[in-house]
Design a protein around this motif. Sequence first.
Motif, short mmCIF file in Angstrom:
data_model
loop_
_atom_site.label_atom_id
_atom_site.label_comp_id
_atom_site.label_asym_id
_atom_site.label_seq_id
_atom_site.Cartn_x
_atom_site.Cartn_y
_atom_site.Cartn_z
N GLU A 108 32.75 46.43 38.59
CA GLU A 108 33.68 46.36 36.51
C GLU A 108 35.42 46.73 36.44
OE1 GLU A 108 32.36 47.72 31.84
OE2 GLU A 108 33.52 49.14 33.28
N SER A 109 35.74 48.02 37.32
CA SER A 109 37.40 47.84 37.80
C SER A 109 37.43 48.44 38.78
CB SER A 109 37.82 48.97 36.09
OG SER A 109 37.04 50.06 36.54
N GLY A 110 39.08 48.38 39.47
CA GLY A 110 38.97 48.80 40.27
C GLY A 110 38.73 47.83 41.78
N ARG A 111 38.22 48.84 43.04
CA ARG A 111 38.17 48.43 44.07
C ARG A 111 37.35 48.96 45.31
NH1 ARG A 111 42.80 45.65 45.44
NH2 ARG A 111 43.57 47.25 46.17
N ILE A 112 36.02 48.18 45.08
CA ILE A 112 35.02 49.46 46.66
C ILE A 112 35.98 48.72 48.40
CG2 ILE A 112 32.75 49.41 47.15
CD1 ILE A 112 33.41 51.44 45.13
N LYS A 113 35.73 49.27 49.21
CA LYS A 113 35.63 49.39 50.56
C LYS A 113 34.53 49.31 51.10
CE LYS A 113 38.02 51.45 53.37
NZ LYS A 113 39.26 52.32 53.69
N LEU A 114 33.77 48.34 51.71
CA LEU A 114 32.37 48.15 53.02
C LEU A 114 33.21 48.91 54.42
CD1 LEU A 114 30.27 45.11 50.55
CD2 LEU A 114 30.67 48.36 50.58
N LEU A 115 31.95 49.76 54.89
CA LEU A 115 32.01 49.20 55.77
C LEU A 115 31.38 49.83 56.78
CD1 LEU A 115 34.84 53.35 55.09
CD2 LEU A 115 35.38 51.05 55.96
N SER A 116 31.08 49.97 58.36
CA SER A 116 29.80 50.28 59.08
C SER A 116 30.73 51.49 60.10
CB SER A 116 29.74 49.23 59.81
OG SER A 116 28.54 48.60 58.68
N PHE A 117 29.55 52.25 61.08
CA PHE A 117 30.23 53.48 61.27
C PHE A 117 29.54 52.96 62.70
CE2 PHE A 117 30.88 55.17 57.74
CZ PHE A 117 32.69 55.51 58.08
N ASP A 119 29.28 54.10 67.75
CA ASP A 119 30.15 55.54 68.26
C ASP A 119 31.38 55.37 68.71
OD1 ASP A 119 27.22 55.96 68.39
OD2 ASP A 119 26.78 55.02 70.29
N GLN A 120 31.89 54.57 68.73
CA GLN A 120 33.24 54.39 68.83
C GLN A 120 34.44 53.47 68.02
OE1 GLN A 120 33.95 52.85 72.39
NE2 GLN A 120 32.42 53.70 73.18
N GLN A 121 33.66 53.67 66.66
CA GLN A 121 35.21 53.00 65.60
C GLN A 121 34.34 52.71 64.48
OE1 GLN A 121 36.32 48.90 66.64
NE2 GLN A 121 34.17 48.11 66.93
N ILE A 122 35.47 52.61 62.92
CA ILE A 122 35.16 52.47 62.08
C ILE A 122 35.18 51.20 61.33
CG2 ILE A 122 35.68 52.30 59.43
CD1 ILE A 122 36.28 55.75 59.97
N ILE A 123 34.48 49.77 61.55
CA ILE A 123 34.57 48.15 61.42
C ILE A 123 34.35 48.22 60.08
CG2 ILE A 123 33.81 46.77 61.49
CD1 ILE A 123 32.09 47.45 64.10
N THR A 124 35.57 47.55 59.70
CA THR A 124 35.39 47.68 57.80
C THR A 124 35.42 46.19 57.63
OG1 THR A 124 37.86 49.05 57.68
CG2 THR A 124 37.55 47.17 55.98
N PRO A 166 52.76 34.03 46.78
CA PRO A 166 52.58 35.07 46.00
C PRO A 166 51.57 36.29 46.89
CG PRO A 166 51.59 33.57 44.09
CD PRO A 166 51.68 33.13 45.68
N LEU A 167 51.95 37.64 46.96
CA LEU A 167 51.17 38.46 47.26
C LEU A 167 51.05 39.36 46.18
CD1 LEU A 167 53.56 39.64 50.33
CD2 LEU A 167 52.02 38.40 50.36
N THR A 168 49.23 39.63 45.85
CA THR A 168 48.74 39.70 44.71
C THR A 168 48.22 41.34 44.91
OG1 THR A 168 47.10 38.38 45.04
CG2 THR A 168 48.10 37.71 43.88
N GLN A 169 48.62 41.80 46.31
CA GLN A 169 47.72 43.11 46.45
C GLN A 169 48.68 43.95 47.46
OE1 GLN A 169 43.82 42.45 48.95
NE2 GLN A 169 44.88 40.46 49.88
N PRO A 170 48.45 45.10 47.43
CA PRO A 170 49.45 45.94 48.46
C PRO A 170 49.64 45.76 49.76
CG PRO A 170 48.30 47.27 47.01
CD PRO A 170 47.61 45.58 46.80
N LEU A 171 50.01 45.94 50.81
CA LEU A 171 50.38 45.86 52.16
C LEU A 171 49.06 46.01 52.99
CD1 LEU A 171 53.77 45.58 53.41
CD2 LEU A 171 52.60 43.43 52.53
N ILE A 211 43.46 45.74 55.54
CA ILE A 211 42.39 45.33 56.42
C ILE A 211 41.50 43.67 56.14
CG2 ILE A 211 40.06 46.33 54.20
CD1 ILE A 211 41.78 48.94 53.54
N GLU A 212 42.35 43.03 55.24
CA GLU A 212 41.40 41.61 54.57
C GLU A 212 41.76 40.90 55.96
OE1 GLU A 212 41.76 38.11 51.88
OE2 GLU A 212 42.61 40.14 51.07
#
Length: 219
Positions: A58-67, A69-74, A171-176, A181-182
Amino acid sequence: MLKEPGDRPSQLTPRRGRMLMINELPPVLRRALTYHNLSKNQLLFQQGEPAQAIFWVESGRIKLLSFTDQQIITHYLVNVGESFAEASLYFETYACTAIAEQPSRIMAIPKQMFLETLRQSPSLSEQYLAHLTHRFATVKRLLELRSIRSARERLLHYLYQQRQPGQLTVPLTQPLKTLAIELGLSPEVLSRTFAQLESEEVLSRKKGSVLFNEAWLRS
Protein backbone atom coordinates in the motif's frame (compact mmCIF):
# COMPACT_ATOMS: atom_id res chain seq x y z
CA MET A 1 14.01 13.85 -33.74
CA LEU A 2 16.94 11.70 -32.80
CA LYS A 3 17.74 8.78 -35.02
CA GLU A 4 17.96 5.54 -33.06
CA PRO A 5 21.37 3.90 -33.57
CA GLY A 6 20.95 0.43 -34.99
CA ASP A 7 23.19 -1.28 -32.43
CA ARG A 8 21.55 0.27 -29.38
CA PRO A 9 18.98 -1.54 -27.18
CA SER A 10 15.36 -0.99 -28.11
CA GLN A 11 12.74 0.68 -25.88
CA LEU A 12 11.23 -2.13 -23.83
CA THR A 13 9.67 -0.25 -20.93
CA PRO A 14 6.55 -2.09 -19.76
CA ARG A 15 3.56 -0.11 -18.60
CA ARG A 16 3.12 -0.05 -14.85
CA GLY A 17 0.56 -2.51 -13.51
CA ARG A 18 -2.68 -0.99 -12.26
CA MET A 19 -2.90 -0.82 -8.49
CA LEU A 20 -5.33 -3.12 -6.74
CA MET A 21 -7.95 -0.77 -5.30
CA ILE A 22 -9.44 -1.81 -1.97
CA ASN A 23 -12.93 -0.66 -2.96
CA GLU A 24 -12.80 -2.95 -6.02
CA LEU A 25 -12.31 -6.07 -3.92
CA PRO A 26 -15.31 -8.25 -3.20
CA PRO A 27 -16.74 -7.48 0.28
CA VAL A 28 -15.60 -10.84 1.65
CA LEU A 29 -11.97 -9.95 0.90
CA ARG A 30 -12.27 -6.38 2.18
CA ARG A 31 -13.45 -7.75 5.52
CA ALA A 32 -10.54 -10.21 5.61
CA LEU A 33 -7.81 -7.63 4.94
CA THR A 34 -5.16 -7.16 7.60
CA TYR A 35 -2.28 -4.67 7.62
CA HIS A 36 1.39 -4.79 8.55
CA ASN A 37 3.21 -1.56 9.32
CA LEU A 38 6.93 -2.19 8.84
CA SER A 39 9.91 -0.04 9.68
CA LYS A 40 12.96 0.06 7.40
CA ASN A 41 14.73 -3.33 7.24
CA GLN A 42 11.94 -5.05 9.21
CA LEU A 43 11.18 -8.64 8.25
CA LEU A 44 7.70 -9.54 6.98
CA PHE A 45 8.29 -13.26 6.43
CA GLN A 46 11.21 -15.62 5.95
CA GLN A 47 12.01 -18.14 3.24
CA GLY A 48 10.66 -21.54 4.29
CA GLU A 49 7.99 -20.25 6.69
CA PRO A 50 4.42 -21.59 6.26
CA ALA A 51 2.70 -19.55 3.54
CA GLN A 52 -0.52 -18.08 4.89
CA ALA A 53 -1.25 -14.97 2.83
CA ILE A 54 -0.72 -13.03 -0.34
CA PHE A 55 0.39 -9.40 -0.01
CA TRP A 56 0.11 -5.99 -1.67
CA VAL A 57 2.22 -2.90 -1.01
CA GLU A 58 0.00 0.00 0.00
CA SER A 59 2.94 2.31 0.72
CA GLY A 60 6.73 1.97 0.80
CA ARG A 61 8.74 -0.77 -0.90
CA ILE A 62 9.54 -4.45 -0.20
CA LYS A 63 12.74 -6.29 -1.11
CA LEU A 64 12.54 -10.01 -1.91
CA LEU A 65 15.64 -12.09 -1.09
CA SER A 66 16.87 -15.67 -1.09
CA PHE A 67 19.75 -17.04 0.92
CA THR A 68 22.28 -19.61 -0.25
CA ASP A 69 25.28 -21.01 1.60
CA GLN A 70 27.55 -18.35 0.14
CA GLN A 71 25.51 -15.28 -0.71
CA ILE A 72 22.30 -13.29 -0.52
CA ILE A 73 20.37 -13.12 -3.79
CA THR A 74 18.13 -10.10 -4.35
CA HIS A 75 15.25 -11.02 -6.63
CA TYR A 76 13.52 -7.68 -7.12
CA LEU A 77 11.82 -4.77 -5.37
CA VAL A 78 8.03 -4.61 -4.97
CA ASN A 79 6.56 -1.12 -5.28
CA VAL A 80 3.26 0.52 -4.37
CA GLY A 81 0.25 -1.27 -5.88
CA GLU A 82 2.16 -4.47 -6.66
CA SER A 83 1.56 -7.89 -5.14
CA PHE A 84 4.08 -10.42 -3.92
CA ALA A 85 4.20 -13.96 -2.52
CA GLU A 86 1.90 -15.04 -5.37
CA ALA A 87 3.45 -18.53 -5.34
CA SER A 88 2.07 -19.01 -1.83
CA LEU A 89 -1.33 -19.67 -3.41
CA TYR A 90 -0.08 -23.08 -4.53
CA PHE A 91 2.88 -23.82 -2.23
CA GLU A 92 3.02 -24.58 1.47
CA THR A 93 5.98 -22.32 2.30
CA TYR A 94 7.30 -18.94 1.18
CA ALA A 95 9.93 -19.26 -1.54
CA CYS A 96 11.88 -16.16 -0.46
CA THR A 97 12.29 -13.63 2.35
CA ALA A 98 10.47 -10.28 2.34
CA ILE A 99 12.06 -7.25 4.03
CA ALA A 100 10.91 -3.62 4.06
CA GLU A 101 13.39 -1.63 1.97
CA GLN A 102 11.85 1.51 3.51
CA PRO A 103 8.98 2.17 5.97
CA SER A 104 6.04 0.30 4.43
CA ARG A 105 2.37 -0.52 4.93
CA ILE A 106 1.40 -3.95 3.61
CA MET A 107 -2.03 -5.43 2.93
CA ALA A 108 -2.44 -9.16 3.57
CA ILE A 109 -5.24 -11.46 2.37
CA PRO A 110 -5.51 -15.08 3.57
CA LYS A 111 -4.41 -17.18 0.63
CA GLN A 112 -7.20 -19.76 0.73
CA MET A 113 -9.89 -17.09 0.84
CA PHE A 114 -8.25 -15.20 -2.03
CA LEU A 115 -8.00 -18.36 -4.13
CA GLU A 116 -11.65 -19.25 -3.54
CA THR A 117 -12.75 -15.71 -4.44
CA LEU A 118 -10.72 -15.81 -7.66
CA ARG A 119 -12.66 -18.91 -8.69
CA GLN A 120 -15.96 -17.13 -8.11
CA SER A 121 -15.14 -13.68 -9.54
CA PRO A 122 -14.23 -13.43 -13.26
CA SER A 123 -13.56 -9.70 -12.97
CA LEU A 124 -11.12 -10.15 -10.08
CA SER A 125 -9.46 -13.06 -11.89
CA GLU A 126 -8.97 -10.91 -15.01
CA GLN A 127 -7.53 -8.02 -13.01
CA TYR A 128 -5.20 -10.32 -11.12
CA LEU A 129 -4.07 -12.03 -14.35
CA ALA A 130 -3.23 -8.61 -15.83
CA HIS A 131 -1.22 -7.82 -12.71
CA LEU A 132 0.71 -11.09 -12.91
CA THR A 133 1.39 -10.52 -16.61
CA HIS A 134 2.95 -7.18 -15.72
CA ARG A 135 5.01 -8.87 -13.00
CA PHE A 136 6.25 -11.51 -15.46
CA ALA A 137 7.30 -8.80 -17.93
CA THR A 138 9.13 -6.93 -15.18
CA VAL A 139 11.04 -10.00 -14.00
CA LYS A 140 11.89 -10.93 -17.59
CA ARG A 141 13.30 -7.42 -18.10
CA LEU A 142 15.41 -7.73 -14.94
CA LEU A 143 16.79 -11.11 -16.03
CA GLU A 144 17.68 -9.62 -19.40
CA LEU A 145 19.48 -6.71 -17.74
CA ARG A 146 21.37 -8.86 -15.26
CA SER A 147 22.53 -11.25 -17.97
CA ILE A 148 24.67 -8.42 -19.42
CA ARG A 149 28.08 -8.98 -17.86
CA SER A 150 29.53 -5.51 -18.42
CA ALA A 151 28.32 -3.00 -15.80
CA ARG A 152 28.73 -0.24 -18.41
CA GLU A 153 26.54 -1.98 -20.99
CA ARG A 154 24.04 -3.05 -18.35
CA LEU A 155 23.54 0.53 -17.19
CA LEU A 156 23.30 1.83 -20.76
CA HIS A 157 20.73 -0.84 -21.61
CA TYR A 158 18.65 0.17 -18.59
CA LEU A 159 18.80 3.88 -19.48
CA TYR A 160 17.76 3.12 -23.05
CA GLN A 161 14.77 1.18 -21.72
CA GLN A 162 13.72 4.22 -19.73
CA ARG A 163 14.37 6.83 -22.44
CA GLN A 164 11.45 8.02 -24.50
CA PRO A 165 12.09 8.05 -28.30
CA GLY A 166 13.63 11.31 -29.43
CA GLN A 167 14.42 12.47 -25.89
CA LEU A 168 17.87 13.14 -24.44
CA THR A 169 16.83 13.27 -20.78
CA VAL A 170 16.09 10.17 -18.70
CA PRO A 171 14.45 10.77 -15.30
CA LEU A 172 15.97 8.86 -12.38
CA THR A 173 12.91 8.14 -10.27
CA GLN A 174 14.62 6.11 -7.55
CA PRO A 175 17.70 6.51 -5.34
CA LEU A 176 20.97 5.14 -6.73
CA LYS A 177 21.06 2.48 -4.01
CA THR A 178 17.66 1.21 -5.16
CA LEU A 179 18.70 1.36 -8.80
CA ALA A 180 21.83 -0.65 -7.97
CA ILE A 181 19.65 -3.38 -6.42
CA GLU A 182 17.48 -3.50 -9.53
CA LEU A 183 20.50 -3.79 -11.81
CA GLY A 184 22.22 -6.38 -9.63
CA LEU A 185 25.21 -4.11 -8.99
CA SER A 186 26.73 -2.78 -5.81
CA PRO A 187 26.21 0.96 -5.19
CA GLU A 188 29.96 1.47 -5.53
CA VAL A 189 30.10 -0.21 -8.95
CA LEU A 190 27.08 1.77 -10.14
CA SER A 191 28.64 5.04 -9.02
CA ARG A 192 31.92 4.20 -10.79
CA THR A 193 30.05 3.22 -13.94
CA PHE A 194 28.17 6.53 -14.03
CA ALA A 195 31.50 8.32 -13.55
CA GLN A 196 33.04 6.30 -16.41
CA LEU A 197 30.19 7.23 -18.78
CA GLU A 198 30.53 10.88 -17.81
CA SER A 199 34.28 10.81 -18.42
CA GLU A 200 33.60 9.29 -21.87
CA GLU A 201 31.13 12.14 -22.50
CA VAL A 202 28.34 9.64 -23.14
CA LEU A 203 26.07 11.36 -20.64
CA SER A 204 25.95 13.83 -17.80
CA ARG A 205 24.08 13.62 -14.54
CA LYS A 206 21.85 16.24 -13.02
CA LYS A 207 19.73 16.03 -9.89
CA GLY A 208 17.06 13.43 -10.59
CA SER A 209 17.94 12.83 -14.24
CA VAL A 210 20.54 11.80 -16.82
CA LEU A 211 21.23 13.74 -20.00
CA PHE A 212 22.60 11.82 -22.99
CA ASN A 213 25.18 13.46 -25.23
CA GLU A 214 23.34 14.00 -28.53
CA ALA A 215 26.55 13.70 -30.57
CA TRP A 216 27.29 10.32 -28.97
CA LEU A 217 23.76 9.09 -29.71
CA ARG A 218 24.18 10.04 -33.36
CA SER A 219 27.60 8.40 -33.66
